[in-house]
Structures are given as C-alpha cells and as structure tokens.
Scaffold this motif. Structure first.
Motif, short mmCIF file in Angstrom:
data_model
loop_
_atom_site.label_atom_id
_atom_site.label_comp_id
_atom_site.label_asym_id
_atom_site.label_seq_id
_atom_site.Cartn_x
_atom_site.Cartn_y
_atom_site.Cartn_z
N LYS A 173 0.95 -13.60 -85.59
CA LYS A 173 0.07 -12.48 -85.30
C LYS A 173 -0.88 -12.87 -84.17
O LYS A 173 -1.34 -14.01 -84.10
N ILE A 174 -1.20 -11.90 -83.33
CA ILE A 174 -2.14 -12.14 -82.23
C ILE A 174 -3.20 -11.03 -82.26
O ILE A 174 -2.90 -9.86 -82.04
N ASN A 175 -4.42 -11.41 -82.58
CA ASN A 175 -5.52 -10.46 -82.66
C ASN A 175 -6.67 -10.92 -81.77
O ASN A 175 -6.75 -12.09 -81.39
N ILE A 176 -7.58 -10.00 -81.48
CA ILE A 176 -8.77 -10.34 -80.72
C ILE A 176 -9.99 -9.85 -81.49
O ILE A 176 -10.06 -8.68 -81.87
N ASP A 177 -10.92 -10.76 -81.73
CA ASP A 177 -12.15 -10.41 -82.44
C ASP A 177 -13.25 -11.37 -82.00
O ASP A 177 -12.98 -12.56 -81.80
N ASN A 178 -14.46 -10.87 -81.84
CA ASN A 178 -15.59 -11.70 -81.43
C ASN A 178 -15.28 -12.50 -80.16
O ASN A 178 -15.67 -13.67 -80.04
N ASP A 179 -14.57 -11.86 -79.23
CA ASP A 179 -14.25 -12.47 -77.93
C ASP A 179 -13.32 -13.68 -78.07
O ASP A 179 -13.29 -14.56 -77.21
N ILE A 180 -12.57 -13.73 -79.15
CA ILE A 180 -11.64 -14.83 -79.41
C ILE A 180 -10.22 -14.28 -79.58
O ILE A 180 -10.01 -13.33 -80.34
N ILE A 181 -9.26 -14.88 -78.88
CA ILE A 181 -7.85 -14.57 -79.10
C ILE A 181 -7.39 -15.43 -80.26
O ILE A 181 -7.46 -16.66 -80.20
N MET A 182 -6.90 -14.78 -81.32
CA MET A 182 -6.53 -15.49 -82.54
C MET A 182 -5.02 -15.41 -82.75
O MET A 182 -4.46 -14.33 -82.93
N ILE A 183 -4.38 -16.57 -82.72
CA ILE A 183 -2.91 -16.66 -82.87
C ILE A 183 -2.65 -17.37 -84.20
O ILE A 183 -2.94 -18.56 -84.35
N THR A 184 -2.13 -16.63 -85.16
CA THR A 184 -2.00 -17.17 -86.51
C THR A 184 -0.63 -16.86 -87.10
O THR A 184 -0.02 -15.84 -86.80
N PRO A 185 -0.11 -17.76 -87.96
CA PRO A 185 1.17 -17.49 -88.62
C PRO A 185 1.03 -16.37 -89.64
O PRO A 185 -0.06 -16.16 -90.19
N THR A 186 2.09 -15.66 -89.84
CA THR A 186 2.09 -14.60 -90.85
C THR A 186 2.16 -15.23 -92.22
O THR A 186 3.07 -16.01 -92.53
N ILE A 187 1.18 -14.94 -93.04
CA ILE A 187 1.13 -15.53 -94.40
C ILE A 187 1.69 -14.55 -95.41
O ILE A 187 1.33 -13.39 -95.43
#
Length: 213
Positions: free
Chosen positions: A199-213
């Motif tokens: 998953k790739i999301n953006i929040d609080n000026d941060i690009i967040m790349i995380t595995p699908t749990i």
C-alpha cells in the motif's frame, strides 16, 4: 522567525536539552497554526514509533541524520538504529550526542552508496526513514550530486531479499518532478514494479509504503 533557522544559525550550541526544547516548541506552534507542513520532528517520530510497534519492527534505518532528532526520539523503541549522513560536521556532531550507545550505528557518506552496504547484513524487516536531501537556503546540509537520492535508495530497499519492510519517505510535498525529485505517481509506479501488493499512502507530508496486512 522559523525555529529551525535559529538552530542553524547557532550550530555550536546544539545539545540534547536544547534540541528537546526546540522540538517541543515546534509541536506547540504546529498545533496552534492548524497542523501545516512541514511537520515537526517529534510528530514524525511518533509516526515512526507507531508503525514500529504495530508491525513489531525492531530495526530503524535512517538516511539523513541531520541533528540526530529522529535517533534521539526513537532510540528507546528499536534494538538497532542505523543512520547515514553526508555532511561530515553534522555526522561528527551527531556522534557526540550518542558516544556510548552501541545499538546506534552511524555512517558517513552518500546514502545511495552506503545504504546497499548496510542492507547486505539485514535479514529481517526494518523501518526505513528516508530523509536524505539538500535543504538549501540557510540549511547546513551538504549538497550531493542530486537534490535527493530517493530513487537510488528505494531501488536498494526494494531489491533487498527481505520484502516486508516499512518505508516512510519524508517531505512528500517536494515530489513534484522538479529538482531531481520524482513525482508521487512515479514513486508509486516504481514501487509497484517490485512490490505490487504494498500500500502507498500519503499523510502528514509522509509517503508511507507498507505491506498489506
């Protein structure tokens, strides 16, 4: 006047109590001003810690040590912390902040070159905090060959044998395609080539790349 500007104009006085005062002041100003960007270092640290706890990750790898705020704020929550800084004076200052902490490993050099060497010894998921870029203006960061080595950093991480890393990229607002920065769309396309289920999301000026749990 921006608090960060005050820090940079008085670098010889930087120590842990002063950093703590400045960081907490930034948080109060941030809330009072309606949570604008950039996000204060302490808020970013809380996000890093939250991901580490949720995903049970014990190793942090940071590019862009700067004044050592991230390491100082998160060191209690990780078994090992690796941090890379290109600017030698900043590297030396950060080393003096943590002289006896053996779990903190500091590296001097270009993160695009140093990060692959660190990754060779990594056998479990890590949380990456990618914040190596030239600050410009009154900043004291050293300008590398490129404004940001983000794509080289990502390539090293995405090709790593461990695939469940958490990748957090600071300063999402800069990803416009200018000054060596890719666009957000280019980052997403690049990541999906290697990790199509992440998953790739953006929040609080941060690009967040995380595995699908």
């Amino acid at each position: 006047m921006h608090i960060k500007g005050i820090v940079l104009s008085l670098p010889r006085f930087i120590n842990k109590p002063i950093l703590a005062f400045i960081n907490h002041s930034q948080v109060w100003l941030w809330y009072l001003n309606g949570k604008p960007v950039p996000v204060p270092p302490l808020i970013k640290a809380k996000i890093i810690i939250a991901y580490a706890k949720q995903c049970k990750i014990s190793n942090l790898i940071e590019t862009g040590t700067y004044l050592g705020e991230t390491v100082e704020a998160t060191k209690k929550y990780f078994k090992r912390l690796y941090t890379i800084e290109l600017n030698k004076p900043l590297y030396e200052k950060a080393k003096r902040l943590f002289p006896k902490d053996k779990k903190i490993k500091m590296f001097l050099g270009d993160s695009a070159q140093v990060l692959p060497k660190i990754l060779k010894g990594i056998n479990s998921p890590c949380l990456f905090w990618l914040d190596a870029h030239y600050s410009g203006g009154i900043g004291i960061t050293l300008k590398p060959l490129k404004e940001t080595p983000i794509l080289q950093e990502l390539k090293s991480i995405l090709k790593n044998k461990v695939k469940n890393h958490i990748i957090l990229i600071d300063d999402a607002r800069f990803f416009t395609g200018d000054n060596d920065y890719p666009t957000i769309k280019e980052v997403k396309t690049f990541v999906k080539e290697f990790l199509p289920k992440h998953k790739i999301n953006i929040d609080n000026d941060i690009i967040m790349i995380t595995p699908t749990i």
